[in-house]
Design an enzyme around this catalytic site. Structure first.
Site, PDB file in Angstrom:
ATOM      1  N   PHE A 270       0.870  -1.185   0.000  1.00  0.00           N
ATOM      2  CA  PHE A 270       0.000   0.000   0.000  1.00  0.00           C
ATOM      3  C   PHE A 270       0.901   1.226   0.000  1.00  0.00           C
ATOM      4  O   PHE A 270       1.806   1.334   0.845  1.00  0.00           O
ATOM      5  CB  PHE A 270      -0.883   0.068   1.253  1.00  0.00           C
ATOM      6  N   GLU A 271       0.663   2.113  -0.924  1.00  0.00           N
ATOM      7  CA  GLU A 271       1.368   3.398  -0.929  1.00  0.00           C
ATOM      8  C   GLU A 271       0.461   4.390  -1.625  1.00  0.00           C
ATOM      9  O   GLU A 271      -0.167   4.041  -2.626  1.00  0.00           O
ATOM     10  CB  GLU A 271       2.654   3.346  -1.783  1.00  0.00           C
TER      11      GLU A 271
END
Ligand code: GDP
Ligand code: MN
Length: 384
Positions: A270-271
């Site tokens: 996740f970014e």
């Protein structure tokens, strides 16, 4: 404690707490989901899309960019389009961005990878995984399909969002001048990165980059336990030198300032981040130095510690946003907002970035509210 920032007063606040009507009629940011995947991962991709659509994108309709080193087949493309509430683009990754570069001896690199497999280093023996990590470290943001975007939100197969995301995180990051957002920080397996920190800190030192507060999240200045030293020496001993390696201090895992990597990193599956951070000259120089060391083959450097140490060197705490309000799970690791440190808050939030006129009153209330927000000690900037 190492790995925990001690900057409670200045650490940033959650963008939103509590529920609200999604601000669907307001302008979007210039962002997209980026999904690297293979045809065989279609089921996992669909699961992730169902989740992000249900909890966010059926209101906001951000486009998807799918990337693959191979070619997406027709059924993959058709199925993905069925689950998207927005535009979808599919791109093939040019060999110049994937695989062994010319300047590395391919046989030596393959041998180094095989040896990591023998040592049962997680994914160490899997060549494609090394290529994937290098792609996410130094190339994804250069893919032509991402040229038109300013922001990306990384999506992986087999992830799950638990909670509705009723505001636009891109817009909020823009409004609050954030560069990089994460939701989980964990410790890396140290046998995958025995020399990563030495090279990263060499970059910092050679370029005379002043230490920021964010660096505290990654640098451990305390004396390591004895068995740690033995472990890391053991791991690095038989790593073949396949590529030009710059002369560096020869204390494994430690830099010239006597700091060690505490293995903390933002979990990069996740970014949400600004692409221009990665497209900057500083990040490019950093990546080039890391790449030329050969560590993407001689060790199994993940893109997560690469992104994290680059952030630690080039950014400060104020540039980072912890999405503590996102319920998120991948494989066995998850983040649940209800368990996140801090008060449980029920207030209706101020949520819109650009429309300051319309939301002036709300913004004022919001500022007053946050001015009194009691920031807890373990504010979540630290490793799970
Ligand atoms: P993990 O989360 O660390 O276990 O790694 P994954 O296997 O999930 O890989 C990370 C991301 O890279 C996922 O989005 C995968 O779909 C993608 N990926 C990994 N290896 C390859 C590959 O060889 N080709 C392509 N196209 N994608 C890959
Ligand atoms: Mn994964």
């Amino acid at each position: 404690e190492p790995g925990i920032l001690k900057i409670n007063e200045t650490y940033d606040k959650p963008f939103v707490t509590g529920c609200l009507e999604p601000a669907v009629d307001l302008p979007r940011a210039n962002g997209a989901f980026v999904v690297l995947a293979r045809n065989k991962e279609l089921d996992g991709v669909i699961q992730s899309m169902k989740s992000i659509e249900r909890h966010f994108n059926h209101w906001f309709h951000y486009p998807y960019v799918f990337l693959n080193d191979g070619e997406f087949n027709e059924s993959f493309k058709a199925t993905v389009k069925k689950y998207a509430s927005s535009d979808v683009e599919f791109g093939q990754i040019d060999p110049s961005m994937w695989g062994f570069p010319d300047w590395v001896n391919h046989d030596d690199a393959k041998e180094a990878i095989a040896k990591q497999g023998d040592r049962v280093i997680m994914y160490g023996g899997m060549e494609s995984y090394h290529h994937m990590c290098r792609f996410y470290s130094g190339f994804f943001y250069k893919h032509p399909l991402l040229d038109k975007y300013k922001w990306y939100w990384r999506l992986e197969p087999d992830i799950k969002y638990f909670c509705d995301i009723t505001y636009d995180p891109f817009v909020h990051m823009e409004r609050h001048n954030k560069t990089y957002g994460y939701t989980i920080a964990v410790k890396e397996l140290k046998e995958t990165v025995p020399n990563l920190f030495r090279y990263a800190t060499a970059y910092k030192r050679l370029n005379k980059i002043p230490t920021t507060g964010l660096w505290d999240m990654f640098a451990d200045r305390s004396e390591p336990p004895k068995e740690d030293v033995a472990d890391s020496a053991d791991v690095t001993e038989d790593i073949p030198k396949t590529s030009p390696r710059k002369p560096l201090p020869d204390i494994d895992g430690e830099n010239m300032e006597g700091e060690k990597y505490n293995m903390c990193h933002f979990w990069s599956n996740f970014e949400i981040a600004r692409l221009d951070f990665f497209r900057s000259k500083e990040y490019e120089d950093f990546f080039q130095m890391m790449d030329k060391s050969g560590g993407f083959w001689t060790e199994r450097w993940g893109d997560a510690p690469i992104h994290s140490l680059a952030a630690g060197i080039l950014l400060d705490t104020k540039d980072i946003h912890y999405f503590r309000d996102f319920g998120y799970r991948h494989t066995t690791i998850q983040h649940c907002p209800a368990n996140a440190p801090g008060k449980q808050l029920t207030r209706k939030p101020f949520y819109h970035a650009e429309d300051m006129q319309r939301n002036k009153r709300l913004a004022k209330e919001d500022d007053a509210y946050w001015a009194n927000y009691d920031t807890p000690k373990h504010n979540g900037v630290g490793c799970h």
